[in-house]
Design an enzyme around this catalytic site. Structure first.
Site, PDB file in Angstrom:
ATOM      1  CG  ASP A  46     -21.027 -25.424 -11.147  1.00  0.00           C
ATOM      2  OD1 ASP A  46     -21.150 -24.921 -10.023  1.00  0.00           O
ATOM      3  OD2 ASP A  46     -21.907 -25.156 -11.949  1.00  0.00           O
ATOM      4  CD  GLN A  47     -15.048 -26.009  -6.883  1.00  0.00           C
ATOM      5  OE1 GLN A  47     -14.465 -24.950  -6.113  1.00  0.00           O
ATOM      6  NE2 GLN A  47     -15.458 -26.729  -6.482  1.00  0.00           N
ATOM      7  CG  HIS A 139       3.029  -3.360 -10.976  1.00  0.00           C
ATOM      8  ND1 HIS A 139       4.195  -3.735 -10.249  1.00  0.00           N
ATOM      9  CD2 HIS A 139       3.424  -3.491 -12.123  1.00  0.00           C
ATOM     10  CE1 HIS A 139       5.088  -4.080 -11.055  1.00  0.00           C
ATOM     11  NE2 HIS A 139       4.722  -3.972 -12.314  1.00  0.00           N
ATOM     12  CE  LYS A 204      14.269  -6.701 -12.766  1.00  0.00           C
ATOM     13  NZ  LYS A 204      13.139  -6.824 -11.689  1.00  0.00           N
ATOM     14  NE  ARG A 206      11.678  -8.998 -14.997  1.00  0.00           N
ATOM     15  CZ  ARG A 206      11.736  -9.843 -14.001  1.00  0.00           C
ATOM     16  NH1 ARG A 206      12.431 -11.091 -13.953  1.00  0.00           N
ATOM     17  NH2 ARG A 206      11.338  -9.451 -12.793  1.00  0.00           N
ATOM     18  CG  ASP A 230       9.973  -4.356  -6.178  1.00  0.00           C
ATOM     19  OD1 ASP A 230       9.303  -3.543  -6.647  1.00  0.00           O
ATOM     20  OD2 ASP A 230      10.539  -5.330  -6.894  1.00  0.00           O
ATOM     21  CG  ASP A 234       5.346 -14.026  -8.506  1.00  0.00           C
ATOM     22  OD1 ASP A 234       4.958 -14.901  -8.019  1.00  0.00           O
ATOM     23  OD2 ASP A 234       4.808 -13.802  -9.533  1.00  0.00           O
TER      24      ASP A 234
END
Length: 338
Positions: A46-47, A139, A204, A206, A230, A234
């Site tokens: 079941d992991q 981060h 930038k 978004r 940076d 991703d």
């Protein structure tokens, strides 16, 4: 309690190559064999994750090396269960070496009715009995304050500086350090200071999450070899668009130095087909075969700095000494010539 002779390392599945490399480096530094603790980490049908340690760790100074990268939840649970196993086995001290700290981008509430998942993860880590965290390029710096235990945050900037000084003849004259957004200016400025190079910014804006609506360049990049700096790559959409923009503004060539290569989805193909001449990553996240085979992607080792940091923690000496390029130069001698 038995005397602690050497630090002991144990690794989860996400960082096994880095852990083995760190053990080899520590063996070289110490002049005695330093290996990984013999253990098994497996999953039931079941992991559910199960951990068994085959060596005596009572009274030992234990270091768990495990990035919480993709699959983030599985790797995080491995880390927590390993820590619980060691605590229940009477380890003297447990330090979590987390080269890439997952969930770090969820460090604040961006809108109503959203979590601060980085704080939740910090609470879970502390709750397992881990007494110290060693990581790289969080981060955001405030994540250190989410923990009620010491957090040592190493920086990739001195490693990048050594690599740039190795591969560029005259960085102060030909190189322009570029921040891909306003939020990363302090990180880019720090690298620019180390190699005495000028700084530019890509502003930038978004639209939807993961999509860039508009980008502009602040600074004169004409005739420069631009280096985008940076912490995370991703899907590589921002990097590739920034590269095209810089070339359009007269940059001679564009390179990128990124600490954590998440490299999800179409990232590798985007990088391979972009205007970017090279992308340099560290191995805080174990590179996939697709990443390793890409012709314009290069991976820098972090085992030298992590192994030295582990020894400094074990010895009770300064970790902040590793923030300086001059300190890392002998540690990385011969490691960056490729």
């Amino acid at each position: 309690m038995p005397a602690v002779q050497e630090p002991k390392l144990i690794s989860g599945n996400s960082s096994m190559p880095l852990a083995k490399a760190a053990a080899r480096r520590m063996s070289m530094y110490r002049g005695v064999p330093v290996g990984l603790v013999d253990a098994r980490i497996e999953r039931f049908n079941d992991q559910e994750i199960f951990v068994e340690v085959f060596e005596n760790v009572r009274g030992e100074d234990m270091f768990i090396i495990q990035s919480t990268s993709n699959p983030a939840n599985d790797n995080l649970m491995e880390l927590l269960i390993i820590a619980d196993t060691l605590r229940r086995s009477s380890a003297r001290r447990i330090t979590a070496v987390i080269p890439y700290f997952g969930y770090a981008r969820q460090d604040r509430r961006t809108k109503a009715r959203t979590p601060i998942s980085a704080k939740l993860v910090a609470n879970m880590i502390v709750g397992t009995g881990i007494e110290r965290v060693l990581t790289m390029d969080l981060h955001s710096a405030q994540i250190q304050g989410f923990f009620d235990i010491p957090v040592d945050n190493l920086y990739a900037a001195p490693i990048f500086a050594l690599d740039i000084l190795t591969h560029f003849k005259n960085p102060s004259e030909e190189v322009m350090i570029v921040s891909p957004d306003v939020g990363g200016v302090s990180r880019a400025r720090e690298l620019a200071r180390r190699i005495n190079a000028p700084l530019s910014i890509v502003d930038k804006r978004r639209g939807l999450p993961g999509e860039v609506a508009e980008m502009t360049v602040i600074g004169d990049v004409k005739g420069k070899k631009c280096i985008i700096v940076d912490d995370i790559c991703d899907t590589a959409g921002t990097l590739c668009k920034a590269s095209e923009l810089l070339i359009g503004h007269g940059a001679e060539e564009v390179h990128s130095y990124i600490t954590h290569g998440v490299m999800s989805g179409p990232a590798v193909d985007r990088i391979s087909n972009s205007a970017m001449k090279s992308l340099v990553l560290t191995d805080t996240i174990t590179p996939t075969k697709h990443v390793a085979d890409a012709k314009n992607i290069r991976v820098l080792p972090t085992a030298p700095i992590f192994s030295q940091a582990i020894l400094n923690i074990w010895n009770g000496t300064s970790v902040s000494s590793l923030f300086e390029t001059s300190t890392l130069e002998p540690i990385y001698e011969g490691q960056l010539l490729f």
